[in-house]
Design an enzyme around this catalytic site. Sequence first.
Site, PDB file in Angstrom:
ATOM      1  N   CYS A 273      -4.549   2.299  -1.578  1.00 26.10           N
ATOM      2  CA  CYS A 273      -5.354   1.296  -0.857  1.00 26.10           C
ATOM      3  C   CYS A 273      -4.471   0.315  -0.103  1.00 26.10           C
ATOM      4  O   CYS A 273      -3.431  -0.097  -0.614  1.00 26.10           O
ATOM      5  CB  CYS A 273      -6.179   0.457  -1.816  1.00 26.10           C
ATOM      6  SG  CYS A 273      -7.258   1.410  -2.832  1.00 26.10           S
TER       7      CYS A 273
ATOM      8  N   GLY B 272      -8.105   7.814  -9.748  1.00 30.11           N
ATOM      9  CA  GLY B 272      -7.860   8.672  -8.591  1.00 30.11           C
ATOM     10  C   GLY B 272      -6.457   9.241  -8.718  1.00 30.11           C
ATOM     11  O   GLY B 272      -6.248  10.401  -9.060  1.00 30.11           O
TER      12      GLY B 272
ATOM     13  N   MET C 278      -9.703   7.167   0.858  1.00 31.35           N
ATOM     14  CA  MET C 278     -10.900   7.523   1.627  1.00 31.35           C
ATOM     15  C   MET C 278     -11.027   6.620   2.855  1.00 31.35           C
ATOM     16  O   MET C 278     -11.824   6.877   3.743  1.00 31.35           O
ATOM     17  CB  MET C 278     -12.143   7.404   0.739  1.00 31.35           C
ATOM     18  CG  MET C 278     -12.154   8.404  -0.398  1.00 31.35           C
ATOM     19  SD  MET C 278     -12.112  10.106   0.168  1.00 31.35           S
ATOM     20  CE  MET C 278     -13.853  10.367   0.516  1.00 31.35           C
TER      21      MET C 278
ATOM     22  N   ARG D 151     -18.143   4.575   4.443  1.00 31.37           N
ATOM     23  CA  ARG D 151     -17.738   3.884   3.216  1.00 31.37           C
ATOM     24  C   ARG D 151     -16.974   2.599   3.544  1.00 31.37           C
ATOM     25  O   ARG D 151     -16.927   1.656   2.792  1.00 31.37           O
ATOM     26  CB  ARG D 151     -16.858   4.861   2.429  1.00 31.37           C
ATOM     27  CG  ARG D 151     -16.417   4.422   1.081  1.00 31.37           C
ATOM     28  CD  ARG D 151     -15.956   5.663   0.320  1.00 31.37           C
ATOM     29  NE  ARG D 151     -15.182   5.316  -0.853  1.00 31.37           N
ATOM     30  CZ  ARG D 151     -14.940   6.149  -1.851  1.00 31.37           C
ATOM     31  NH1 ARG D 151     -15.420   7.368  -1.827  1.00 31.37           N
ATOM     32  NH2 ARG D 151     -14.235   5.790  -2.888  1.00 31.37           N
TER      33      ARG D 151
HETATM   34  P1  XMP Z   1      -6.207   4.878  -7.889  1.00 29.90           P
HETATM   35  O1  XMP Z   1      -5.330   3.670  -8.130  1.00 29.90           O
HETATM   36  O2  XMP Z   1      -6.740   5.454  -9.137  1.00 29.90           O
HETATM   37  O3  XMP Z   1      -7.469   4.317  -7.064  1.00 29.90           O
HETATM   38  O4  XMP Z   1      -5.498   5.871  -7.027  1.00 29.90           O
HETATM   39  C1  XMP Z   1      -8.586   5.081  -6.758  1.00 29.90           C
HETATM   40  C2  XMP Z   1      -9.667   4.196  -6.178  1.00 29.90           C
HETATM   41  O5  XMP Z   1      -9.239   3.589  -4.951  1.00 29.90           O
HETATM   42  C3  XMP Z   1     -10.364   3.312  -4.111  1.00 29.90           C
HETATM   43  N1  XMP Z   1     -10.068   3.857  -2.790  1.00 29.90           N
HETATM   44  C4  XMP Z   1      -9.636   3.128  -1.755  1.00 29.90           C
HETATM   45  N2  XMP Z   1      -9.481   1.800  -1.613  1.00 29.90           N
HETATM   46  N3  XMP Z   1      -8.706   2.136   0.601  1.00 29.90           N
HETATM   47  C5  XMP Z   1      -9.011   1.294  -0.426  1.00 29.90           C
HETATM   48  O6  XMP Z   1      -8.843   0.069  -0.275  1.00 29.90           O
HETATM   49  C6  XMP Z   1      -8.843   3.483   0.533  1.00 29.90           C
HETATM   50  O7  XMP Z   1      -8.556   4.220   1.471  1.00 29.90           O
HETATM   51  C7  XMP Z   1      -9.350   4.003  -0.704  1.00 29.90           C
HETATM   52  N4  XMP Z   1      -9.652   5.255  -1.118  1.00 29.90           N
HETATM   53  C8  XMP Z   1     -10.092   5.143  -2.407  1.00 29.90           C
HETATM   54  C9  XMP Z   1     -11.565   3.957  -4.760  1.00 29.90           C
HETATM   55  O8  XMP Z   1     -12.308   2.933  -5.372  1.00 29.90           O
HETATM   56  C10 XMP Z   1     -10.936   4.912  -5.761  1.00 29.90           C
HETATM   57  O9  XMP Z   1     -11.780   5.193  -6.844  1.00 29.90           O
END
Ligand code: XMP
Length: 521
Positions: free
Chosen positions: A344, A399, A426, A439
């Site tokens: 993120c 994730g 995402m 999203r």
């Molecule tokens: P981890 O730390 O487990 O996080 O890799 C997974 C979670 O991150 C969120 N997510 C995003 N948040 N930009 C964001 O700010 C993104 O592109 C993005 N993609 C996923 C989401 O809540 C996921 O479960």
Amino acid sequence: MAATRNFNLDDTFYQNAESFFMANQKVGLTYDDITLATLYSEILPRDTQLDTQLADTLQLNIPVVSADMDTVTESRMAIAMALNGGLGLIHYNMPEKQQLSEVSRVKYHVQGLIQDPIKVSPDDLIGDVLERIEERKFGFSTFPVVSKENKLLGLLSGHVVKPRYASKKVAEALTPRDQVHSIRKKELGKDPIARADKFFTEHLGIHKLLVVDDNDHLLGLITMSDVERITQERKAQFKPARDAQFRLVCGAAVSATRNAFGELDRERILDHVGALLERGVDCVAVSTAHGHSKGVGDTVKVLRDAFPKLPIIAGNVTSGSGVEYLADCGANIIKIGQGPGSICTTRIVAGVGIPQMTALYICSRMAAKKKVSILADGGITKSGDIVKALTLAQGVICGGMLAGSAESPGDMVEIAGKMYKQYRGMGSLAAMKAGSAARYGHEKSDTTRKVAAEGIEALKESCGPVDRVLATLIGGIQSGMGYLGAKNLSELREKARYIRVSPAGQREAAPHDVVELKTGH
Ligand code: XMP
């Protein structure tokens, strides 16, 4: 007397959630900023229970959910998660039809049934089959023989798959249909493994059972070695997460879709979720970067009105008012986390988001009032983070921790002798182009002009099957609970006491002053 004084001193330093977070109001804290204090314990880690009730009709046996991201959860991951007692949320960066079949694959997964076995045709030469075995490195040489219409014609046994028969046709060498053991899928009943186990005991020397439909089309194959492995695994502490009909649980992401006039496309959303329910989905997740918003709230309301009993996950939020809003709209489970994820960049790009432990504390208090559950979403990098998150939340979403496993979508790439898998946010440009723009509050077509990506594209080192990753995580959660004398997750939430950690304390917490030979994972 001395004991009382010591106890009070403990309480002064190691505070419960209320006192600790209220005393730290001026700073946003995340996992590494705090540590949990140990407590007298009679609980052995292996005796702890990890089941969690996320909604009236959604109970998991471990509190771990795989993220609805296109490099994390499709059917393979969701099956593995549910078999381990957790839940997978199938992402929605794919056509609706494909998402429906991904859900079906999970709901109709028969453990031990190889759904798409390697088949051969009667016109193949044994030499062709040998070439395929060599090329694709199959570790077996017995294959079902099927017609073009997938009707079972017989079995090509490993005894005849030999170079000396290379020029013979499969049709000449096969064991004919009437001599091949098979079972109709509906005869497998509620416990296919027990049924297959009985079959193998009764049929001496037979190692493969073919599964067919009423018209003798091949539906799959059960092998004795798989049945033996699964029977062994069944003695494991954490049972698969199943629905009332004994099917694996499965969730799916839905989006707050808008029509050409920019209004919420109620019809499309209802059709989509209706179709998911027909496939047996157990919960849906309205996943967005900003859940405390009209579009998300209205989507949840539309779904709640149409499907009163459906467990709805919604998010993401990091404030009590966000939790209150989504709960009032009808969500049962709320995702907490804005910008903590490993891929993120929301905090850098948009300058918003709250470190996870503070966000979880604030949200957990409103969630308790509103009688909803919360999931700590993003930023989990080790099992200790999960223990800390579970002192405030009913579960975690991972994730990055799962993206390198064999069950995540995507191919492996080799770089300098090491294997990696792709992992992307995402909100990365590539994922938004593939469909996830809504999203992040953008139109899909927006990605051709200038929009700010809120995620990156990355790689995760390949880490083997998800069973192994989860076993390590679960072992860590159970250790943490043992240290706190908590036999289940609600005791963990009651008993947790916290203290902040200095930067030197953080260094002390990781291996230091040694040459590391092997990581603990
Ligand atoms: P981890 O730390 O487990 O996080 O890799 C997974 C979670 O991150 C969120 N997510 C995003 N948040 N930009 C964001 O700010 C993104 O592109 C993005 N993609 C996923 C989401 O809540 C996921 O479960």
